[in-house]
Scaffold this motif. Structure first.
Motif, mmCIF file in Angstrom:
data_model
loop_
_atom_site.group_PDB
_atom_site.id
_atom_site.type_symbol
_atom_site.label_atom_id
_atom_site.label_comp_id
_atom_site.label_asym_id
_atom_site.label_seq_id
_atom_site.Cartn_x
_atom_site.Cartn_y
_atom_site.Cartn_z
ATOM 1 N N ARG A 151 -5.764 -1.853 -2.356
ATOM 2 C CA ARG A 151 -5.231 -1.851 -3.719
ATOM 3 C C ARG A 151 -5.098 -3.302 -4.160
ATOM 4 O O ARG A 151 -4.420 -4.095 -3.504
ATOM 5 N N ASP B 279 -4.254 5.178 -2.226
ATOM 6 C CA ASP B 279 -5.099 3.991 -2.343
ATOM 7 C C ASP B 279 -6.553 4.311 -2.010
ATOM 8 O O ASP B 279 -6.856 5.306 -1.348
ATOM 9 N N GLU B 280 -7.459 3.458 -2.468
ATOM 10 C CA GLU B 280 -8.867 3.593 -2.119
ATOM 11 C C GLU B 280 -9.065 3.239 -0.644
ATOM 12 O O GLU B 280 -8.380 2.360 -0.112
ATOM 13 N N LEU C 49 0.861 -1.169 0.000
ATOM 14 C CA LEU C 49 0.000 0.000 0.000
ATOM 15 C C LEU C 49 0.908 1.233 0.000
ATOM 16 O O LEU C 49 2.104 1.123 0.278
ATOM 17 N N SER C 50 0.358 2.411 -0.295
ATOM 18 C CA SER C 50 1.214 3.562 -0.598
ATOM 19 C C SER C 50 1.384 4.556 0.548
ATOM 20 O O SER C 50 2.060 5.564 0.380
#
Length: 445
Positions: free
Chosen positions: A429, A408-409, A359-360
């Motif tokens: 993600r 990310d969502e 994840l970011s």
């Protein structure tokens, strides 16, 4: 009492006016003391707490359990209590914080141990820290006795007394007010358990845990009337319950990170998943292990990755295997697990360590801010936590901060325990999802 003299299942809540009164030490010592007598005793913790159930397990050899009146629907609590009592003689339920402390969550849904006492008719043993007082302890005990007629205070433990005279003054005042005293424990710093930023150091990390528990049991046996305490416990009312609100297993074979950095999996979750037919397959990221592809889901629980960030950053095999797994199968991280799924983690000294990058976002333990409280989460997409639209109840408890939210969502819309919106939470993600939210149970209403 001998092993042959079996009792019907009984239960007793161990409560106090506040945190830090010595409930945990008294509970652990009593668990071991009763177990020495051949009584099959099991510890239970009220509220969202990962650490104390580990000490209960260490004291008895039986798994710990949490009961949470806010996060768990009454039918789920009843089912968990029923299963916990099965085959056991005694349940000692340790209160979180003060006995009546909770949130404004509605009738019987405050999260306090008092809710459990009312719902299940379980009496309370009140632990009073009499440091800095003597006769005034009677006023506190009487206040507890009359505050809520549906919560029965069955007896009192005088704790942290400074002398025999101190005990005599406190005991005579409490008994003079019509309250039962089952014993007194002297002030002793050696009975305290080590602490750190999320509470007590975990039982699994305490090098001399068994000898410490034995010392606690020795003190309780010498200081308290165990027969009187046993007599205070009431038979458990085993009302019908249901696991409808339990969180379903996220897979048939679940790879679970399990070591000093990843420890916070609620006992009731693992037990329910196993009972539902799932297999939990542990692996250790600190030992540079990763999930195996014969599993169909990977779960990274919370814990203390901030204390092991350097080792995790150097665990190349773990990182590569997790990335490979995530290309095909779901991976979910809670709290500490969420931190490890990000791109980087700053330790307490502000040193940045590279994490898995699945994840970011990035997190920091150097920029500390306590985040604590019950949470309601409405899932925005299918994930190992459940289906899109489902509402889960749980909590957050962490000091780490998000220093880069990433791209990310989100996983869920989050509200606090009273329903006040707190915004979006977590990131997802591909097959990967994570959030600071610790899930305890589903809602069915």
């Amino acid at each position: 009492m001998t092993q042959a003299q079996k009792l019907p299942p009984r239960a007793l809540i161990i409560g106090a006016p506040r945190s830090g009164s010595g409930k945990t030490s008294v509970t652990i010592g009593l668990l071991r003391a009763f177990a020495r007598r051949g009584i099959r005793v099991r510890g239970v913790k009220s509220g969202p707490d990962y650490i104390d159930p580990g000490f209960h397990h260490a004291a008895t050899g039986l798994p710990g359990l949490n009961l949470d009146s806010w996060a768990m629907e009454p039918n789920l609590m009843a089912a968990l209590l029923h299963d916990a009592a099965d085959g056991n003689d005694l349940l000692l339920i340790e209160s979180a914080m003060g006995l009546f402390d909770g949130i404004d969550g509605g009738d019987g849904r405050t999260g306090s141990a008092a809710d459990i006492a009312r719902l299940l008719g379980i009496p309370v043993l009140l632990v009073l820290d009499v440091s800095g007082q003597s006769q005034t302890a009677a006023a506190v005990a009487v206040g507890f006795h009359h505050y809520d007629p549906q919560v029965r205070i069955a007896g009192t433990v005088i704790n942290r007394a400074g002398s025999e005279r101190h005990i005599r003054l406190s005991r005579s005042a409490i008994e003079g007010a019509g309250m039962s005293v089952v014993g007194a424990v002297m002030r002793n710093s050696e009975l305290s358990l080590p602490e750190r930023h999320l509470g007590l150091v975990q039982a699994s990390e305490h090098g001399e845990i068994q000898s410490h528990i034995d010392r606690l049991a020795d003190v309780m046996e010498a200081s308290l009337d165990l027969d009187a305490i046993l007599a205070l416990a009431s038979p458990v009312t085993l009302r019908d319950g249901s696991y409808e609100a339990a969180i379903a297993p996220p897979g048939q074979r679940i790879a679970i990170a399990s070591d000093a950095a990843f420890t916070f999996l609620y006992p009731h979750l693992g037990a329910h998943w196993r009972a539902a037919g799932a297999e939990l397959v542990p692996f250790s990221p600190l030992a540079d292990e990763g999930p195996t592809l014969d599993c169909d889901t990977c779960w990274l629980p919370g814990g203390y990755p901030e204390l092991h960030a350097g080792r995790l950053a150097n665990a190349n095999r773990f990182r590569n295997r997790l990335r490979h797994f995530a290309q095909m199968k779901p991976v979910h991280g809670e709290c500490g697990g969420f931190m490890v799924l990000g791109t980087g983690l700053e330790d307490a000294d502000g040193v940045r360590h590279t994490m898995t990058g699945l994840l970011s976002h990035s997190t920091s333990f150097a920029k500390r801010k306590m985040n604590l409280g019950y949470r309601q989460a409405r899932l925005l997409a299918d994930s190992p936590l459940g289906a899109a639209g489902e509402v889960l109840r749980g909590h957050e408890f962490h000091y780490a901060s998000v220093i880069d939210p990433g791209r990310d969502e989100p996983v869920a819309e989050i509200a606090d325990g009273t329903g006040q919106p707190l915004g979006l939470s977590g990131g997802r993600r591909g097959h990967v999802s994570g959030t600071f939210f610790h899930a305890i149970a589903r809602t069915t209403q």
